[in-house]
Scaffold this motif. Structure first.
Motif, PDB file in Angstrom:
ATOM      1  N   GLU A  24       7.024   3.403   3.009  1.00 32.40           N
ATOM      2  CA  GLU A  24       7.041   4.614   2.189  1.00 32.40           C
ATOM      3  C   GLU A  24       6.564   4.180   0.828  1.00 32.40           C
ATOM      4  N   SER A  25       7.152   2.906   0.376  1.00 33.25           N
ATOM      5  CA  SER A  25       6.681   2.085  -0.939  1.00 33.25           C
ATOM      6  C   SER A  25       5.499   1.367  -0.946  1.00 33.25           C
ATOM      7  N   ARG A  26       4.888   1.271   0.334  1.00 30.65           N
ATOM      8  CA  ARG A  26       3.580   0.404   0.519  1.00 30.65           C
ATOM      9  C   ARG A  26       3.943  -1.078  -0.021  1.00 30.65           C
ATOM     10  N   ALA A  27       5.101  -1.416   0.172  1.00 30.28           N
ATOM     11  CA  ALA A  27       5.345  -2.701  -0.026  1.00 30.28           C
ATOM     12  C   ALA A  27       5.790  -3.408   1.123  1.00 30.28           C
ATOM     13  N   VAL A  28       4.943  -3.424   2.248  1.00 29.10           N
ATOM     14  CA  VAL A  28       5.238  -3.985   3.608  1.00 29.10           C
ATOM     15  C   VAL A  28       5.498  -5.205   3.518  1.00 29.10           C
ATOM     16  N   GLU A  29       6.546  -6.089   4.086  1.00 27.52           N
ATOM     17  CA  GLU A  29       6.517  -7.537   4.328  1.00 27.52           C
ATOM     18  C   GLU A  29       6.733  -7.800   5.604  1.00 27.52           C
ATOM     19  N   TRP A  30       6.821  -7.027   6.637  1.00 31.41           N
ATOM     20  CA  TRP A  30       6.841  -7.352   7.878  1.00 31.41           C
ATOM     21  C   TRP A  30       5.605  -7.207   8.596  1.00 31.41           C
ATOM     22  N   ASP A  31       5.310  -7.986   9.758  1.00 32.90           N
ATOM     23  CA  ASP A  31       3.915  -7.694  10.255  1.00 32.90           C
ATOM     24  C   ASP A  31       4.444  -6.958  11.754  1.00 32.90           C
TER      25      ASP A  31
END
Length: 362
Positions: free
Chosen positions: A92-99
């Motif tokens: 939701e924050s567009r800060a994705v760290e996982w693939d």
């Protein structure tokens, strides 16, 4: 204003040096690394971040992670536990760290409805052998676990343990503290089976009746556990006599000498799934990873390490008979277990979970 010719030359040199320095810093900041493959050719190193359960479950996947690294020349970084709240917040924050991440299939299906997932690429992922109900546009099954009656063998030696949920709920005939999973799916099914509902008549779940059944055992539940490691630990140290435990965790503890065992009769079969969070940094690599983990050989390697059943039925033929026996995959045990209805839970989870949380506080 006039400049001397020598001053202009010096200025030009200073500008060129500055530009070169900035370019060098930019390359470092990008974080791209290069190495060589087996033929000496340059290639870009990549990192795949996998969110997983932790504990014995993640340990069982280590060989698969290592094999994927070797095949694709990438680094697999495993993050545990696979926190659902963090997953949603990142997307939701567009800060994705996982693939890529592994969750229960109910969460996977709900996340798809909420627009949190990338579509899976079935040109890359081969779903052959995976049950149709576990193959979806945004998720695919990874393994099956059984939520099974588990017991301390010192308290219940030589087959004296409860053989069904009605006996598990019988606190007079089978006294002592229990532990149950603090998660409504599987719990309500167990409560209804304990109250006499036939397996084929479970769905749609009679929620009122389930909570009335839970009322009867609530005082004897010493711990509402939240991670798979807790139930076997509680059984091993004698804090509880009985547990609704994850089959693979219990059998792993048993193999390590812990005084515990499990009963497959009326086990609730729950499935997990692979998902790719929307905005994953390495989406294409994540698809290759999912495809790799579903290969029958990799699935068989997983089930040979921990007693959870493979999602790909083709892997069963690659397993030793004694492994299939431990998985509850013999004909008798398979017929005695109940497959959780994911679709019912996707539609009803929120309101049931809210009621469950309120019930716990009473």
């Amino acid at each position: 204003m006039k400049y001397k010719k020598g001053g202009i030359v010096v200025l030009k040199k200073w500008i060129m040096i500055s530009i070169s320095l900035l370019l060098s810093l930019s390359l470092v900041a990008c974080g791209n690394k290069t190495s060589t493959d087996g033929n000496g050719s340059a290639k870009e190193d990549k990192e795949l971040v996998v969110a997983h359960w932790g504990g014995a479950m993640t340990d069982a996947y280590k060989k698969i992670f290592d094999a994927f690294e070797e095949k694709y020349g990438v680094k697999v970084t495993v993050v545990t536990p696979n926190d659902a709240g963090k997953f949603k917040a990142m997307v939701e924050s567009r800060a994705v760290e996982w693939d890529v991440a592994n969750f229960d299939s109910i969460f996977a299906l709900r996340s798809a409805k909420e627009g949190l997932l990338e579509k899976l690429d079935y040109n890359v992922i081969n779903s052959e052998g995976v049950p149709e109900e576990l193959v979806n546009e945004y998720s695919i099954g990874s393994e099956f676990i059984s939520l099974a009656i588990s017991y301390n063998t010192k308290k219940y030696p030589e087959g004296t343990h409860p053989k069904n949920w009605a006996e598990f709920w019988d606190t007079k005939g089978f006294p002592g503290p229990r532990t149950l999973w603090k998660f409504p799916p599987g719990l309500l099914e167990s409560a209804l089976l304990a109250d006499g509902v036939k397996p084929e008549e479970l769905y749609p779940l009679d929620v009122d009746r389930a909570f009335e059944s839970l009322d009867k055992i609530k005082e004897d539940v010493k711990v509402w556990y939240t991670t798979g490691t807790q139930a076997p630990q509680l059984l091993a140290n004698g804090e509880v006599n009985l547990a609704a435990g994850w089959s693979g965790r219990i059998s792993t503890a048993k193999s390590q000498g812990a005084p515990e065992d499990l009963e497959f009769n009326q086990g609730i079969i729950i499935d997990d799934s692979w998902v790719v969070p929307k905005g994953a940094p390495n989406k294409d690599l994540a698809m290759k990873f999912i495809a790799f983990t579903l290969d029958p050989k990799q699935q068989a390697a997983f089930s040979s390490t921990i007693d959870y059943s493979p999602a790909n039925a083709k892997a069963l033929d690659l397993l030793d008979p004694e492994v299939r026996e431990r998985l509850g995959q013999n004909e008798e045990n398979a017929k005695q277990q109940i497959l959780l209805n994911n679709e019912w839970w996707v539609e009803n989870y929120d309101k049931v979970n809210e009621r469950f949380e309120q019930w716990l506080l009473k």
